[in-house]
Design an enzyme around this catalytic site. Structure first.
Site, mmCIF file in Angstrom:
data_model
loop_
_atom_site.group_PDB
_atom_site.id
_atom_site.type_symbol
_atom_site.label_atom_id
_atom_site.label_comp_id
_atom_site.label_asym_id
_atom_site.label_seq_id
_atom_site.Cartn_x
_atom_site.Cartn_y
_atom_site.Cartn_z
ATOM 1 N N GLU A 285 0.834 -1.200 0.000
ATOM 2 C CA GLU A 285 0.000 0.000 0.000
ATOM 3 C C GLU A 285 0.865 1.245 0.000
ATOM 4 O O GLU A 285 1.723 1.413 0.878
ATOM 5 C CB GLU A 285 -0.900 0.046 1.248
ATOM 6 C CG GLU A 285 -2.109 -0.845 1.209
ATOM 7 C CD GLU A 285 -3.042 -0.612 2.397
ATOM 8 O OE1 GLU A 285 -4.107 -1.248 2.427
ATOM 9 O OE2 GLU A 285 -2.713 0.197 3.285
ATOM 10 N N CYS A 286 0.657 2.104 -0.968
ATOM 11 C CA CYS A 286 1.268 3.431 -1.019
ATOM 12 C C CYS A 286 2.798 3.355 -0.945
ATOM 13 O O CYS A 286 3.450 3.167 -1.956
ATOM 14 C CB CYS A 286 0.692 4.317 0.086
ATOM 15 S SG CYS A 286 0.906 6.090 -0.234
ATOM 16 N N ALA A 287 3.372 3.482 0.236
ATOM 17 C CA ALA A 287 4.825 3.386 0.346
ATOM 18 C C ALA A 287 5.326 2.049 -0.191
ATOM 19 O O ALA A 287 6.377 1.974 -0.828
ATOM 20 C CB ALA A 287 5.258 3.565 1.796
#
Length: 511
Positions: free
Chosen positions: A381-383
């Site tokens: 997720e994201c990072a």
């Protein structure tokens, strides 16, 4: 089982962002904890950073209460789960008291959460540029929704004794109790950057000092006895406390898969949940090379350390209830995945701040790429999405995805409604979830041949990547809203562990 929770509780709100909610909420948590109270910390909305400071102040996991992502019906059960056995719960609000999901009325607002919890509200007011007008402001917030019980105000950034006297006089005329007065104190300011406060994991020593200073400021300026009495005035909250085992047991109608929850009785799942270790740690460690922990379930490695600090406590709890062993590793310092890793979770954080260091850890980048290439299930997720990319701001990353990431001046922020476009270890195609985006980076291209999600609100677009057993996306989700995500991922890890063990056994059997 339906229970009646009598945990004393307060919601710390404000007219707007920047008024001092985090200062007051964290200071109160720490001050009450210093008195020997077991304080349960909560945060309204999806924010990951404030709960880190809450955890530091209380010694308990910071937990989010998000009525958009999890639904209003889960707010009280999740609260009861986190606050069980505590002497006091403090809930920090989000934005202004009545601000919620755009275009959705009160949904996901602090006011809605306060009503769902039947909790009194304390309004933190930045009084730096007002005097008598503070009474009109407090009156307006108190009367806007009669179902919201505003129990008093804490005045922040008060300039002088005379200023305080003017404010108190105005509020006394309006019948609004003043529960605290905090003077301007720049020494307790905490550093911020492009996505808010700097997380605790990146400045632990300084964060400890800041929390201690906040506790001292609140202890000196606030009437702790009056605040505790207000918290104790909250009526009993009747609900069924959320539990990871019960949440998974409620979704047993799934295809059977080795190591997952399907086919297990609710009692077995509850037993798994009850026997798990503390969040973010292994219950017993890995059995090297087997893909299983000592408890026999698949071993799932969760990225941590300063670069990957975003996670919800319930995720690890759900994975354990699904039979997995959960361990953490630090992509900045660890040169290998934990022995026996059968599943990999790489959540949010700030890899853009640590891009040179992450890039320099070539052994781990190679290990992650090899794990994904071998079919190991990966949830990013994201990072995590940035870390799996080919590069981040020109620095080589894991190269699992044919995409490049870079910093951007544009902030992407907001709730999303999404449907899974492609089958993945997290969700079957067609699964609907709500989540949020929060980043100042861009990934090019923004989606792969098999996108992870199709956003249906507030705009329609596809996003993210499903590639083999890898699911990578910008979308942050809360698995308590859809526990099948955890059971599906644990099952995928168990399948991978079983295949790995079978391959190893076959190799050992060869003459």
């Amino acid at each position: 089982m339906v229970i009646s929770s009598t945990v004393p509780r307060l919601v710390i709100a404000a007219p707007s962002s920047g008024s001092g909610k985090t200062t007051v909420a964290t200071g109160l948590m720490a001050a009450f904890a210093e008195r020997g109270l077991a304080v349960s910390p909560h945060k309204t909305g999806p924010d990951y950073i404030d709960p880190g400071y809450h955890a530091l102040a209380t010694g308990r996991p910071g937990r989010n209460l998000d009525a958009f992502m999890c639904g209003p019906e889960l707010v009280a059960p999740l609260f009861a789960h986190g606050a069980a056995g505590c002497d006091l719960a403090v809930v920090e609000g989000v934005m202004g008291l009545y601000d919620g999901a755009a275009g959705r009325g009160e949904l996901a607002s602090t006011a809605q959460v306060a009503k769902l919890l039947r909790a009194p509200v304390v309004l933190v007011v930045d009084a730096s540029s007002q005097s008598r007008s503070v009474a009109a402001l407090a009156h307006g917030f108190a009367s806007f929704d009669p179902q919201v019980r505003l129990g008093g105000v804490i005045l922040n950034k008060v300039g002088s004794d005379r200023h305080e006297a003017m404010l108190r006089e105005a509020l006394e005329e309006a019948g609004m109790p003043v529960l605290g007065v905090l003077r301007r104190a720049p020494q307790v300011a905490t550093p911020s950057r492009h996505l808010g406060l700097v997380p605790v994991a990146e400045r632990r020593a300084d964060a400890l000092a800041a929390v201690a200073a906040l506790a001292d400021q609140v202890r000196t300026g606030c009437d702790l006895d009056a605040l505790l009495a207000l918290a104790r005035s909250a009526p009993a909250l009747t609900c069924e406390a959320w539990s990871p085992g019960a949440a998974l047991a409620a979704g047993l109608a799934q295809p059977a898969s080795p190591g997952g929850t399907a086919g297990r009785s609710p009692g077995e799942i509850e037993a798994r949940a009850a026997g798990g270790g503390a969040p973010g740690t292994a219950s017993g460690g890995a059995s090297p090379g087997s893909g299983k922990g000592r408890g026999g379930g698949p071993l799932i490695a969760v990225a941590g350390g300063p670069a990957f600090t975003f996670s919800y406590a319930e995720h690890a709890e759900l994975l354990r209830a699904a039979g997995a062993e959960v361990v953490t590793f630090d992509p900045l310092n660890d040169e290998a995945l934990p022995p026996g890793t059968a599943g990999l979770v790489i959540g949010g954080g700030f890899p853009e701040v640590y891009a040179p260091e992450l890039s320099a850890n070539e052994p781990l980048r190679a290990a992650v790429a090899a794990f994904a290439a071998a079919g190991g299930p990966v949830a990013a997720e994201c990072a995590g999405l940035l870390y799996l990319a080919r590069s981040l701001d020109g620095k080589p990353m894991c190269g699992v995805l044919d995409a490049d990431a870079r910093m951007s001046e544009r902030l992407t922020l907001g709730y999303r409604e999404a449907v899974a476009v492609s089958d993945s270890p997290l969700a079957a195609a067609g699964t609907r979830l709500r989540g949020h985006e929060f980043h100042r980076t861009v990934v090019e291209p923004g989606s792969g041949a098999a996108p992870a999600w199709g956003f249906t609100h507030p705009e329609r677009r596809v996003e993210g990547f499903v590639q083999g057993n890898v699911h990578a996306s910008y979308l942050h989700t809360h698995w308590a809203a859809q526990p099948s995500v955890a059971s599906r991922f644990a099952a995928a890890a168990a399948d991978f562990a079983a295949g790995t063990a079978g391959t190893a056994a076959a190799a050992a059997a060869r003459p």
